[in-house]
Design a protein around this motif. Structure first.
Motif, short mmCIF file in Angstrom:
data_model
loop_
_atom_site.label_atom_id
_atom_site.label_comp_id
_atom_site.label_asym_id
_atom_site.label_seq_id
_atom_site.Cartn_x
_atom_site.Cartn_y
_atom_site.Cartn_z
N ASP A 81 0.90 -1.21 0.27
CA ASP A 81 0.08 0.15 -0.13
C ASP A 81 0.91 1.30 0.00
O ASP A 81 1.64 1.25 0.80
CB ASP A 81 -0.85 -0.11 1.16
N VAL A 82 0.56 1.97 -0.89
CA VAL A 82 1.31 3.32 -1.01
C VAL A 82 0.73 4.59 -1.04
O VAL A 82 -0.38 4.61 -1.66
CB VAL A 82 2.31 3.34 -2.33
N TYR A 104 -2.37 4.18 -3.21
CA TYR A 104 -2.22 3.33 -4.48
C TYR A 104 -1.96 2.04 -3.87
O TYR A 104 -1.38 2.01 -2.51
CB TYR A 104 -1.09 3.97 -5.50
N ARG A 105 -1.90 1.06 -4.76
CA ARG A 105 -1.70 -0.37 -4.20
C ARG A 105 -0.84 -1.10 -5.36
O ARG A 105 -1.05 -0.73 -6.42
CB ARG A 105 -3.11 -1.20 -4.01
N ALA A 106 -0.36 -2.22 -4.91
CA ALA A 106 0.44 -3.02 -5.67
C ALA A 106 0.21 -4.57 -4.97
O ALA A 106 0.15 -4.45 -3.63
CB ALA A 106 1.94 -2.87 -6.09
N SER A 107 0.12 -5.47 -5.75
CA SER A 107 -0.09 -6.86 -5.26
C SER A 107 1.18 -7.40 -4.53
O SER A 107 1.23 -8.48 -3.92
CB SER A 107 -0.68 -7.84 -6.39
N ASN A 108 2.51 -6.90 -5.21
CA ASN A 108 3.55 -7.26 -4.56
C ASN A 108 4.86 -6.42 -4.69
O ASN A 108 4.43 -5.31 -5.50
CB ASN A 108 4.00 -8.67 -4.94
N TYR A 109 5.96 -6.78 -4.49
CA TYR A 109 7.04 -5.70 -4.34
C TYR A 109 7.36 -5.50 -6.15
O TYR A 109 7.62 -4.43 -6.33
CB TYR A 109 8.34 -6.20 -3.73
N ASP A 110 7.69 -6.50 -6.84
CA ASP A 110 7.78 -6.54 -8.22
C ASP A 110 6.77 -5.65 -8.90
O ASP A 110 7.19 -4.86 -9.78
CB ASP A 110 7.72 -7.80 -8.87
N GLU A 111 5.65 -5.65 -8.72
CA GLU A 111 4.71 -4.90 -9.27
C GLU A 111 4.76 -3.44 -8.79
O GLU A 111 4.83 -2.42 -9.68
CB GLU A 111 3.00 -5.16 -8.94
#
Length: 601
Positions: free
Chosen positions: A130-131, A164-171
């Protein structure tokens, strides 16, 4: 047990000092002490860049706000002492790299890649991220907004600062962010929203034309990989461009691209002509967009997954960068944005550039790919004599394979079929739990599987060998001739010193070509020529001086090497061949039809 999300925040803390403040919070850190690290390179740019050098200050805190001991264990890794409850790292990152690879910030706006600013949490790389992207404080920044392909969290409007959000660190690190004041427009390509953000001052920018042209390119590429469904591999895509006075570059991401271009290359309202600069910019966009399939989803096995702590070696960059370099301009032709003559002119420049350097006779494209980390991305004055580009020669390898496949199958099969097989086998489900990459020795067999053509010696010579490609022979069935450009017919051939100038007022040699006149005379890169036969030489008049001579003439050259004056006798070479000419024959009809099938897909 479900892993708790990692929480990040980033704020342009001090635009005048180019400082970002970043936090990363771990709700349940490793009981033995949590380890953090920053990537040392960014995918798509194969050089160890040491992003951690830009971290200015760093401290760790427990959930009560008390400091936790944290130590640096190597150049990019930190180890926090054991603590109960959540652990937060707060650190400042210096961003003053106006490129597509790192981070940049001033009072006019900013940009960052996640690899340059977001520490990864060891053992939690698969956790949701979560960013919070915050606006800098002050009324001067009230009109700033955000462009990114990162999905917005609930409550955040598109293009707004917020969560904003991402499913994992790579994303997380595969979605760059542009913020500030920028021009913004949107178009639809086969049902998918595409945003175009242009930062930097551009007078009378024709965004309507730019979007219309990009739409044609994007739809042509989507249809190439998915001719039946026309389904794009992303839910939304963002082209983000920084317009500057002098710059060029791009970097691909899974749902966006970061670009830099000259502001004069962008289209102008009321001017329907297509400048060479605008065509170059469209080719750059085409190149990075093609990477959405070829390298962001179809990957070499060495990149599945990336290891961002060290170099990831593969001998296949000729496939992922070279083939993309072949298709970038070809897709402009197929989308009606580049004429056949313009395409052949560009192709002729590429052929000339590859054949100009003797490095092509010493290094194969497979070796060039493997050594990208220490050679291609660290070129010096001897590069032309020692290495070959897996971009440019790789694009000619793709051309040779395409022509050979089409020739042997009478255009029933082509390199397009190879790309579709790679997409179906390796790319389509890459982010859906089937993350496998192309093996180092698989490509030749995959080409035969897709087309029924065994390329045999051509593949071996083109990829693992250093023979020049038989392009003239391969082009012949398509009614195209290939010949060196020696200037106007009947004109006196221009002599050459066998070297390339650095540019500028001084006549300084940037590179000396092996076996050429300068090399034979004992001149070296870095030498500054000051006189030819007693006449002052400069960067501006060297060509005019040489025009009074013929190939084979001898001239006396005075040159400085550092602060030492030297005098040499140099025997002038024949004209430099910097490009080749491709000419299309108007008949026979069968060759014209074959050529049309190749260029129009």
């Amino acid at each position: 047990m479900m892993t708790k999300p990692i929480r990040y925040s980033i704020v342009p803390k001090d635009p005048a000092a180019h400082l970002f403040e970043v936090t990363v919070t771990v709700a349940d850190p490793d009981p033995a002490g949590q380890r953090f690290s920053l990537p040392v390179w960014i995918p798509g740019s194969y050089l160890v860049r040491e992003f951690a050098r830009n971290i200015v200050t760093l401290a760790a805190f427990n959930e009560a706000g008390r400091k936790v001991r944290i130590e640096k264990t190597d150049k990019h890794t930190w180890q926090a002492a054991p603590t109960k409850g959540e652990l937060t790292l707060r650190y400042d990152v210096y961003g003053w790299d106006l490129s597509v690879r790192s981070a940049y910030l001033d009072d006019g706006g900013g940009f960052f890649n996640g690899t340059a600013v977001f520490l990864s949490v060891a053992g939690r790389e698969d956790a949701r991220c979560d960013v919070d992207i915050a606006k800098p404080a002050g009324d001067a920044f009230r009109r700033w907004r955000v462009a990114t392909a990162l999905p917005e969290a609930r409550g955040t409007k598109r293009y707004a600062f917020g969560a904003y959000r991402a499913s994992n660190y790579d994303e997380l690190v595969d979605h760059p962010v542009t913020f500030g004041e920028f021009e913004l427009a949107t178009f639809d390509a086969h049902g998918v929203q595409h945003d175009v953000a242009i930062a930097g001052r551009v007078a009378r920018l024709d965004m309507e034309r730019l979007c219309a042209d990009l739409k044609r390119v994007c739809e042509a590429q989507i249809a190439l990989f998915e001719p039946k469904s026309k389904q794009a591999p992303m839910a939304r895509y963002v082209f983000m461009t920084q317009a500057v006075s002098d710059g060029y570059g791009g970097l691909e991401h899974r749902a966006s691209t970061a670009l830099i271009c000259n502001r004069t290359d962008l289209p102008v309202k009321g001017r329907p002509d297509t400048s060479e600069g605008y065509r170059t910019y469209l080719g750059l966009c085409s190149h990075e967009y093609f990477h959405t399939w070829n390298v962001k989803r179809i990957k070499p096995a060495a990149f599945a997954p990336y290891d961002l702590t060290k170099e990831n070696y593969t001998s296949l960059l000729w496939l992922f960068e070279g083939f993309t370099s072949y298709y970038d301009d070809l897709m402009l032709v197929r989308s009606g944005l580049m004429s056949q003559d313009e395409y052949f002119a560009a192709l002729g420049r590429t052929v000339g550039g590859v054949l100009r350097g003797s490095g092509r006779l010493k290094q194969s494209v497979a070796e060039s790919s493997f050594d990208a980390w220490i050679k291609y991305y660290r070129q010096d004055e001897n590069a032309a004599n020692a290495i070959v580009s897996y971009y440019t020669k790789g694009s000619l390898v793709a051309l040779a394979f395409d022509l050979a496949i089409r020739g042997q199958t009478r255009n029933r099969k082509s390199l397009d079929d190879v790309m579709r097989l790679l997409w179906q086998r390796f790319g389509r489900d890459f982010y859906r739990g089937n993350a496998i990459g192309v093996g180092e020795g698989e490509v030749e067999q995959l080409i035969e599987e897709a087309t029924g053509v065994a390329l045999g010696r051509l593949f071996d010579d083109a990829v693992r060998g250093t023979r020049d490609l038989p392009l003239a022979e391969l082009l012949e069935p398509f009614g195209v001739t290939l010949a060196p450009d020696l200037g106007a017919k009947g004109a006196q051939p221009k002599p050459s010193i066998g070297a390339r100038l650095r540019g500028g007022a001084d006549c300084t040699l940037a590179a000396v070509y092996e076996g050429g006149a300068a090399h034979r005379a004992g001149l070296s890169a870095g030498d500054t020529l000051i006189a030819l036969d007693g006449l002052r030489a400069s960067g501006a008049n060297l060509d005019a001086l040489l025009a009074r001579y013929r190939p084979g003439d001898k001239v006396e050259i005075h040159a400085f090497r550092r602060d030492e004056l030297r005098t040499v006798r140099l025997k002038l070479d024949g004209p430099d061949v910097v490009r080749y000419v491709l000419s299309a024959n108007p008949k026979p009809a069968a060759q014209v039809a074959a050529r049309d099938a190749w260029l129009n897909g």
